[in-house]
Design a protein around this motif. Sequence first.
Motif, PDB file in Angstrom:
ATOM      1  N   GLY A 108      41.149  36.581  30.739  1.00 46.35           N
ATOM      2  CA  GLY A 108      40.634  36.782  29.560  1.00 46.35           C
ATOM      3  C   GLY A 108      38.881  37.318  29.948  1.00 46.35           C
ATOM      4  O   GLY A 108      38.136  37.225  29.101  1.00 46.35           O
ATOM      5  N   GLY A 109      38.664  37.413  31.118  1.00 55.17           N
ATOM      6  CA  GLY A 109      37.196  37.692  31.583  1.00 55.17           C
ATOM      7  C   GLY A 109      37.183  38.844  32.530  1.00 55.17           C
ATOM      8  O   GLY A 109      38.216  39.577  32.573  1.00 55.17           O
ATOM      9  N   VAL A 110      36.220  38.765  33.410  1.00 57.66           N
ATOM     10  CA  VAL A 110      35.931  39.854  34.286  1.00 57.66           C
ATOM     11  C   VAL A 110      36.663  39.105  35.750  1.00 57.66           C
ATOM     12  O   VAL A 110      36.378  38.187  36.337  1.00 57.66           O
ATOM     13  CB  VAL A 110      34.645  40.196  34.735  1.00 57.66           C
ATOM     14  CG1 VAL A 110      34.246  41.108  35.798  1.00 57.66           C
ATOM     15  CG2 VAL A 110      34.156  40.557  33.209  1.00 57.66           C
ATOM     16  N   HIS A 111      37.361  40.082  36.216  1.00 55.78           N
ATOM     17  CA  HIS A 111      38.065  39.609  37.776  1.00 55.78           C
ATOM     18  C   HIS A 111      37.152  40.237  38.669  1.00 55.78           C
ATOM     19  O   HIS A 111      37.103  41.457  38.577  1.00 55.78           O
ATOM     20  CB  HIS A 111      39.527  40.101  37.723  1.00 55.78           C
ATOM     21  CG  HIS A 111      40.208  39.538  36.627  1.00 55.78           C
ATOM     22  ND1 HIS A 111      41.141  38.396  37.180  1.00 55.78           N
ATOM     23  CD2 HIS A 111      40.516  39.411  35.201  1.00 55.78           C
ATOM     24  CE1 HIS A 111      41.838  38.026  36.001  1.00 55.78           C
ATOM     25  NE2 HIS A 111      41.324  38.859  34.843  1.00 55.78           N
ATOM     26  N   ALA A 112      36.936  39.696  39.922  1.00 54.93           N
ATOM     27  CA  ALA A 112      36.533  40.628  40.938  1.00 54.93           C
ATOM     28  C   ALA A 112      37.735  40.514  41.996  1.00 54.93           C
ATOM     29  O   ALA A 112      38.230  39.330  42.359  1.00 54.93           O
ATOM     30  CB  ALA A 112      35.198  39.932  41.483  1.00 54.93           C
ATOM     31  N   MET A 113      37.941  41.592  42.775  1.00 53.38           N
ATOM     32  CA  MET A 113      39.425  41.706  43.547  1.00 53.38           C
ATOM     33  C   MET A 113      38.869  42.363  44.831  1.00 53.38           C
ATOM     34  O   MET A 113      38.252  43.505  44.986  1.00 53.38           O
ATOM     35  CB  MET A 113      40.440  42.114  42.672  1.00 53.38           C
ATOM     36  CG  MET A 113      40.923  41.290  41.596  1.00 53.38           C
ATOM     37  SD  MET A 113      42.189  41.977  40.607  1.00 53.38           S
ATOM     38  CE  MET A 113      41.427  43.331  39.897  1.00 53.38           C
ATOM     39  N   VAL A 114      39.450  41.686  45.875  1.00 47.49           N
ATOM     40  CA  VAL A 114      39.293  42.339  47.220  1.00 47.49           C
ATOM     41  C   VAL A 114      40.620  43.168  47.617  1.00 47.49           C
ATOM     42  O   VAL A 114      41.292  42.291  47.749  1.00 47.49           O
ATOM     43  CB  VAL A 114      38.637  41.532  48.391  1.00 47.49           C
ATOM     44  CG1 VAL A 114      38.588  42.360  49.619  1.00 47.49           C
ATOM     45  CG2 VAL A 114      37.215  40.721  47.946  1.00 47.49           C
ATOM     46  N   TRP A 115      40.408  44.326  47.677  1.00 46.94           N
ATOM     47  CA  TRP A 115      41.572  45.250  48.218  1.00 46.94           C
ATOM     48  C   TRP A 115      41.303  45.844  49.394  1.00 46.94           C
ATOM     49  O   TRP A 115      40.292  46.371  49.884  1.00 46.94           O
ATOM     50  CB  TRP A 115      41.629  46.212  47.268  1.00 46.94           C
ATOM     51  CG  TRP A 115      42.018  45.860  45.819  1.00 46.94           C
ATOM     52  CD1 TRP A 115      41.322  45.621  44.789  1.00 46.94           C
ATOM     53  CD2 TRP A 115      43.277  45.597  45.242  1.00 46.94           C
ATOM     54  NE1 TRP A 115      41.933  45.347  43.762  1.00 46.94           N
ATOM     55  CE2 TRP A 115      43.072  45.278  43.799  1.00 46.94           C
ATOM     56  CE3 TRP A 115      44.929  45.904  45.670  1.00 46.94           C
ATOM     57  CZ2 TRP A 115      44.290  45.153  42.942  1.00 46.94           C
ATOM     58  CZ3 TRP A 115      45.838  45.668  44.883  1.00 46.94           C
ATOM     59  CH2 TRP A 115      45.627  45.380  43.594  1.00 46.94           C
ATOM     60  N   GLU A 116      42.550  45.483  50.511  1.00 43.22           N
ATOM     61  CA  GLU A 116      42.525  46.247  51.656  1.00 43.22           C
ATOM     62  C   GLU A 116      43.513  47.406  51.503  1.00 43.22           C
ATOM     63  O   GLU A 116      44.740  47.115  51.488  1.00 43.22           O
ATOM     64  CB  GLU A 116      42.884  45.394  52.713  1.00 43.22           C
ATOM     65  CG  GLU A 116      41.787  44.468  53.216  1.00 43.22           C
ATOM     66  CD  GLU A 116      42.105  43.530  54.319  1.00 43.22           C
ATOM     67  OE1 GLU A 116      43.136  43.526  54.576  1.00 43.22           O
ATOM     68  OE2 GLU A 116      41.249  42.962  54.861  1.00 43.22           O
ATOM     69  N   GLY A 117      43.043  48.626  51.141  1.00 41.58           N
ATOM     70  CA  GLY A 117      43.991  49.752  50.680  1.00 41.58           C
ATOM     71  C   GLY A 117      44.608  49.220  49.571  1.00 41.58           C
ATOM     72  O   GLY A 117      43.902  49.123  48.439  1.00 41.58           O
ATOM     73  N   THR A 118      46.197  49.117  49.457  1.00 44.25           N
ATOM     74  CA  THR A 118      46.621  48.908  48.265  1.00 44.25           C
ATOM     75  C   THR A 118      47.322  47.247  48.012  1.00 44.25           C
ATOM     76  O   THR A 118      47.751  46.968  47.011  1.00 44.25           O
ATOM     77  CB  THR A 118      48.177  49.598  48.162  1.00 44.25           C
ATOM     78  OG1 THR A 118      48.808  49.366  49.268  1.00 44.25           O
ATOM     79  CG2 THR A 118      47.636  51.085  48.096  1.00 44.25           C
ATOM     80  N   GLU A 119      46.458  46.673  49.413  1.00 43.47           N
ATOM     81  CA  GLU A 119      46.863  45.248  49.290  1.00 43.47           C
ATOM     82  C   GLU A 119      45.895  44.274  48.718  1.00 43.47           C
ATOM     83  O   GLU A 119      44.654  44.260  49.222  1.00 43.47           O
ATOM     84  CB  GLU A 119      47.127  44.813  50.930  1.00 43.47           C
ATOM     85  CG  GLU A 119      47.859  43.522  51.048  1.00 43.47           C
ATOM     86  CD  GLU A 119      48.312  43.211  52.401  1.00 43.47           C
ATOM     87  OE1 GLU A 119      48.806  42.219  52.475  1.00 43.47           O
ATOM     88  OE2 GLU A 119      48.169  44.035  53.235  1.00 43.47           O
ATOM     89  N   LEU A 120      46.017  43.482  48.193  1.00 40.89           N
ATOM     90  CA  LEU A 120      45.094  42.557  47.423  1.00 40.89           C
ATOM     91  C   LEU A 120      45.053  41.266  48.410  1.00 40.89           C
ATOM     92  O   LEU A 120      46.085  40.445  48.466  1.00 40.89           O
ATOM     93  CB  LEU A 120      45.519  42.119  45.873  1.00 40.89           C
ATOM     94  CG  LEU A 120      44.683  41.173  45.177  1.00 40.89           C
ATOM     95  CD1 LEU A 120      43.407  41.806  44.815  1.00 40.89           C
ATOM     96  CD2 LEU A 120      45.321  40.548  44.001  1.00 40.89           C
ATOM     97  N   VAL A 121      43.689  40.981  48.535  1.00 41.86           N
ATOM     98  CA  VAL A 121      43.402  39.923  49.407  1.00 41.86           C
ATOM     99  C   VAL A 121      42.382  38.776  49.213  1.00 41.86           C
ATOM    100  O   VAL A 121      42.345  37.712  49.689  1.00 41.86           O
ATOM    101  CB  VAL A 121      43.133  40.445  50.943  1.00 41.86           C
ATOM    102  CG1 VAL A 121      44.282  41.215  51.688  1.00 41.86           C
ATOM    103  CG2 VAL A 121      41.844  41.009  50.892  1.00 41.86           C
ATOM    104  N   GLY A 122      41.912  39.042  47.860  1.00 41.34           N
ATOM    105  CA  GLY A 122      41.048  38.164  47.378  1.00 41.34           C
ATOM    106  C   GLY A 122      40.824  38.385  45.685  1.00 41.34           C
ATOM    107  O   GLY A 122      41.052  39.404  45.399  1.00 41.34           O
TER     108      GLY A 122
END
Length: 176
Positions: free
Chosen positions: A41-55
């Motif tokens: 319901g808010g803002v997500h910060a996500m770390v991607w290495e290529g197409t893989e979500l790692v954070g």
Amino acid sequence: MAEVRTAHTADLDAGTLRAARSLLDAVFDDMTEHDWEHALGGVHAMVWEGTELVGHASVIQRRLVHGGRALRAGYVEGVGVRADRQGRGYGGAMMAELERVIRAAYQVGALAATEEGAQFYAARGWWPWRGRCAALTPTGVVRTPDADDCVFVLPVAVPLDRSGELVCDWRDGDVW
């Protein structure tokens, strides 16, 4: 190469949400359905290495009561980095994005830290709360003494007396 992307929950597709939930399930042994719900319901910060979500980390809006005022709080939830990717600055990169959002949109930032995470947040300028914690429940204000040692705040727009009481709004599962 890693990339940090931010997006509101409404702008994430089902596959991305499943990947985020799977990541958090792997990072936290005790992740519950309520914990996942709290991260939405808010803002997500996500770390991607290529197409893989790692954070993953998110900030959602909550109300905190302090000093007789209801404060608009950016509350941080679901902060986790895959075990084999920790120590690369990904947590700091995600938090920098969320802190930018908090400073621009909220009166205060808040979060409940694990013992392992407390030093990380303190080093980023988050203050450990020194006063009593409580929750505004359907039956009134109830002390939450288990939260007294884990709540951190990021001062933004209002003065805070860290020795005073801090009351969070009600939600199912862990209130802090």
